[in-house]
Scaffold this motif. Structure first.
Motif, PDB file in Angstrom:
ATOM      1  N   MET A   1      15.012  17.610  20.838  1.00  0.00           N
ATOM      2  CA  MET A   1      15.527  16.532  20.011  1.00  0.00           C
ATOM      3  C   MET A   1      14.733  16.495  18.696  1.00  0.00           C
ATOM      4  N   GLU A   2      15.432  16.352  17.606  1.00  0.00           N
ATOM      5  CA  GLU A   2      14.788  16.357  16.292  1.00  0.00           C
ATOM      6  C   GLU A   2      14.279  14.970  15.916  1.00  0.00           C
ATOM      7  N   ASP A   3      13.298  14.969  15.012  1.00  0.00           N
ATOM      8  CA  ASP A   3      12.758  13.707  14.519  1.00  0.00           C
ATOM      9  C   ASP A   3      13.758  13.034  13.592  1.00  0.00           C
ATOM     10  N   LEU A   4      13.945  11.745  13.773  1.00  0.00           N
ATOM     11  CA  LEU A   4      14.758  10.953  12.864  1.00  0.00           C
ATOM     12  C   LEU A   4      13.923  10.592  11.635  1.00  0.00           C
ATOM     13  N   LEU A   5      12.702  10.134  11.887  1.00  0.00           N
ATOM     14  CA  LEU A   5      11.783   9.784  10.808  1.00  0.00           C
ATOM     15  C   LEU A   5      10.460  10.475  11.073  1.00  0.00           C
ATOM     16  N   GLU A   6       9.951  11.171  10.060  1.00  0.00           N
ATOM     17  CA  GLU A   6       8.665  11.843  10.177  1.00  0.00           C
ATOM     18  C   GLU A   6       7.792  11.430   8.995  1.00  0.00           C
ATOM     19  N   VAL A   7       6.671  10.816   9.302  1.00  0.00           N
ATOM     20  CA  VAL A   7       5.709  10.385   8.286  1.00  0.00           C
ATOM     21  C   VAL A   7       4.448  11.224   8.495  1.00  0.00           C
ATOM     22  N   GLN A   8       4.022  11.913   7.445  1.00  0.00           N
ATOM     23  CA  GLN A   8       2.858  12.788   7.541  1.00  0.00           C
ATOM     24  C   GLN A   8       1.851  12.478   6.445  1.00  0.00           C
ATOM     25  N   ASP A   9       0.641  12.137   6.850  1.00  0.00           N
ATOM     26  CA  ASP A   9      -0.500  12.006   5.934  1.00  0.00           C
ATOM     27  C   ASP A   9      -0.241  10.997   4.802  1.00  0.00           C
ATOM     28  N   LEU A  10       0.464   9.908   5.109  1.00  0.00           N
ATOM     29  CA  LEU A  10       0.825   8.911   4.101  1.00  0.00           C
ATOM     30  C   LEU A  10      -0.408   8.097   3.683  1.00  0.00           C
ATOM     31  N   CYS A  11      -0.648   8.053   2.389  1.00  0.00           N
ATOM     32  CA  CYS A  11      -1.753   7.273   1.826  1.00  0.00           C
ATOM     33  C   CYS A  11      -1.186   6.288   0.807  1.00  0.00           C
ATOM     34  N   ILE A  12      -1.578   5.029   0.941  1.00  0.00           N
ATOM     35  CA  ILE A  12      -1.142   3.978   0.018  1.00  0.00           C
ATOM     36  C   ILE A  12      -2.383   3.252  -0.463  1.00  0.00           C
ATOM     37  N   GLU A  13      -2.460   3.079  -1.768  1.00  0.00           N
ATOM     38  CA  GLU A  13      -3.638   2.452  -2.361  1.00  0.00           C
ATOM     39  C   GLU A  13      -3.227   1.325  -3.290  1.00  0.00           C
ATOM     40  N   TYR A  14      -4.138   0.359  -3.415  1.00  0.00           N
ATOM     41  CA  TYR A  14      -4.006  -0.726  -4.383  1.00  0.00           C
ATOM     42  C   TYR A  14      -5.078  -0.537  -5.440  1.00  0.00           C
ATOM     43  N   ALA A  15      -4.683  -0.573  -6.697  1.00  0.00           N
ATOM     44  CA  ALA A  15      -5.661  -0.542  -7.782  1.00  0.00           C
ATOM     45  C   ALA A  15      -6.139  -1.968  -8.006  1.00  0.00           C
ATOM     46  N   SER A  16      -7.449  -2.138  -8.115  1.00  0.00           N
ATOM     47  CA  SER A  16      -8.010  -3.469  -8.354  1.00  0.00           C
ATOM     48  C   SER A  16      -9.121  -3.347  -9.393  1.00  0.00           C
ATOM     49  N   PRO A  17      -9.523  -4.475  -9.986  1.00  0.00           N
ATOM     50  CA  PRO A  17     -10.624  -4.422 -10.959  1.00  0.00           C
ATOM     51  C   PRO A  17     -11.914  -3.846 -10.369  1.00  0.00           C
ATOM     52  N   ARG A  18     -12.065  -3.958  -9.052  1.00  0.00           N
ATOM     53  CA  ARG A  18     -13.264  -3.421  -8.390  1.00  0.00           C
ATOM     54  C   ARG A  18     -13.110  -1.960  -7.976  1.00  0.00           C
ATOM     55  N   GLY A  19     -11.932  -1.407  -8.181  1.00  0.00           N
ATOM     56  CA  GLY A  19     -11.682  -0.024  -7.790  1.00  0.00           C
ATOM     57  C   GLY A  19     -10.494   0.085  -6.863  1.00  0.00           C
ATOM     58  N   VAL A  20     -10.342   1.232  -6.267  1.00  0.00           N
ATOM     59  CA  VAL A  20      -9.203   1.516  -5.401  1.00  0.00           C
ATOM     60  C   VAL A  20      -9.464   0.976  -3.994  1.00  0.00           C
ATOM     61  N   VAL A  21      -8.433   0.337  -3.427  1.00  0.00           N
ATOM     62  CA  VAL A  21      -8.485  -0.147  -2.055  1.00  0.00           C
ATOM     63  C   VAL A  21      -7.462   0.657  -1.253  1.00  0.00           C
ATOM     64  N   LYS A  22      -7.929   1.326  -0.204  1.00  0.00           N
ATOM     65  CA  LYS A  22      -7.028   2.106   0.647  1.00  0.00           C
ATOM     66  C   LYS A  22      -6.380   1.169   1.659  1.00  0.00           C
ATOM     67  N   ALA A  23      -5.069   1.039   1.571  1.00  0.00           N
ATOM     68  CA  ALA A  23      -4.341   0.145   2.472  1.00  0.00           C
ATOM     69  C   ALA A  23      -3.760   0.901   3.662  1.00  0.00           C
ATOM     70  N   ALA A  24      -3.391   2.137   3.461  1.00  0.00           N
ATOM     71  CA  ALA A  24      -2.908   3.023   4.526  1.00  0.00           C
ATOM     72  C   ALA A  24      -3.546   4.376   4.249  1.00  0.00           C
ATOM     73  N   ASP A  25      -4.319   4.856   5.194  1.00  0.00           N
ATOM     74  CA  ASP A  25      -5.133   6.045   4.945  1.00  0.00           C
ATOM     75  C   ASP A  25      -4.756   7.165   5.911  1.00  0.00           C
ATOM     76  N   HIS A  26      -3.945   8.106   5.446  1.00  0.00           N
ATOM     77  CA  HIS A  26      -3.539   9.291   6.213  1.00  0.00           C
ATOM     78  C   HIS A  26      -2.770   8.911   7.486  1.00  0.00           C
ATOM     79  N   VAL A  27      -1.737   8.100   7.316  1.00  0.00           N
ATOM     80  CA  VAL A  27      -0.902   7.656   8.440  1.00  0.00           C
ATOM     81  C   VAL A  27       0.116   8.746   8.768  1.00  0.00           C
TER      82      VAL A  27
END
Length: 134
Positions: A1-27
């Protein structure tokens, strides 16, 4: 059976005055057709951010910085906004956790979801699987 949804190494960041905040790190995860999938974790750990990132609903200053998202083998990260919009609601959607803020408590959830589908896909009609009517 094939994958319907495949998420690989997803990274999401927020830019802030203090620097980058990793919100999702290699999901990474995959969902096969017919599977039921749950994403659980502590408050603030990135569950909603991951879902918003997959559906391209992140608000500035959040951004996907790395990774691959495939729906039925189609790489979504390289699609234009117009191409992605054709998939949104017809092939993928999101029901948010805060149901009281997003769903009307005096209406059946099924009716509200069908209304959303019909608003984006009028030809879908108001018929449910099995021939039931709403």
């Amino acid at each position: 059976m094939e994958d319907l949804l495949e998420v690989q190494d997803l990274c999401i960041e927020y830019a802030s005055p203090r620097g980058v905040v990793k919100a999702a790190d290699h999901v990474s995860f995959s969902i096969r057709k017919g599977e039921i999938f749950g994403l659980a974790g502590e408050s603030g750990c990135g569950k909603s951010t991951t879902a918003f990132g997959i559906c391209r609903l992140l608000r500035h200053p959040a951004q996907v910085t790395k990774g691959s998202v495939k729906l039925d083998g189609i790489e979504l990260t390289g699609l234009s906004d117009e191409q992605f919009d054709r998939l949104r609601w017809s092939r993928m959607s999101i029901v948010l956790q805060s149901a009281m803020n997003n769903l009307n408590p005096v209406l059946r959830i099924r009716d509200q979801l069908v209304d959303a589908i019909v608003a984006h896909e009028p030809e879908a009609g108001r018929k449910l699987p099995g021939g039931q009517r709403i």
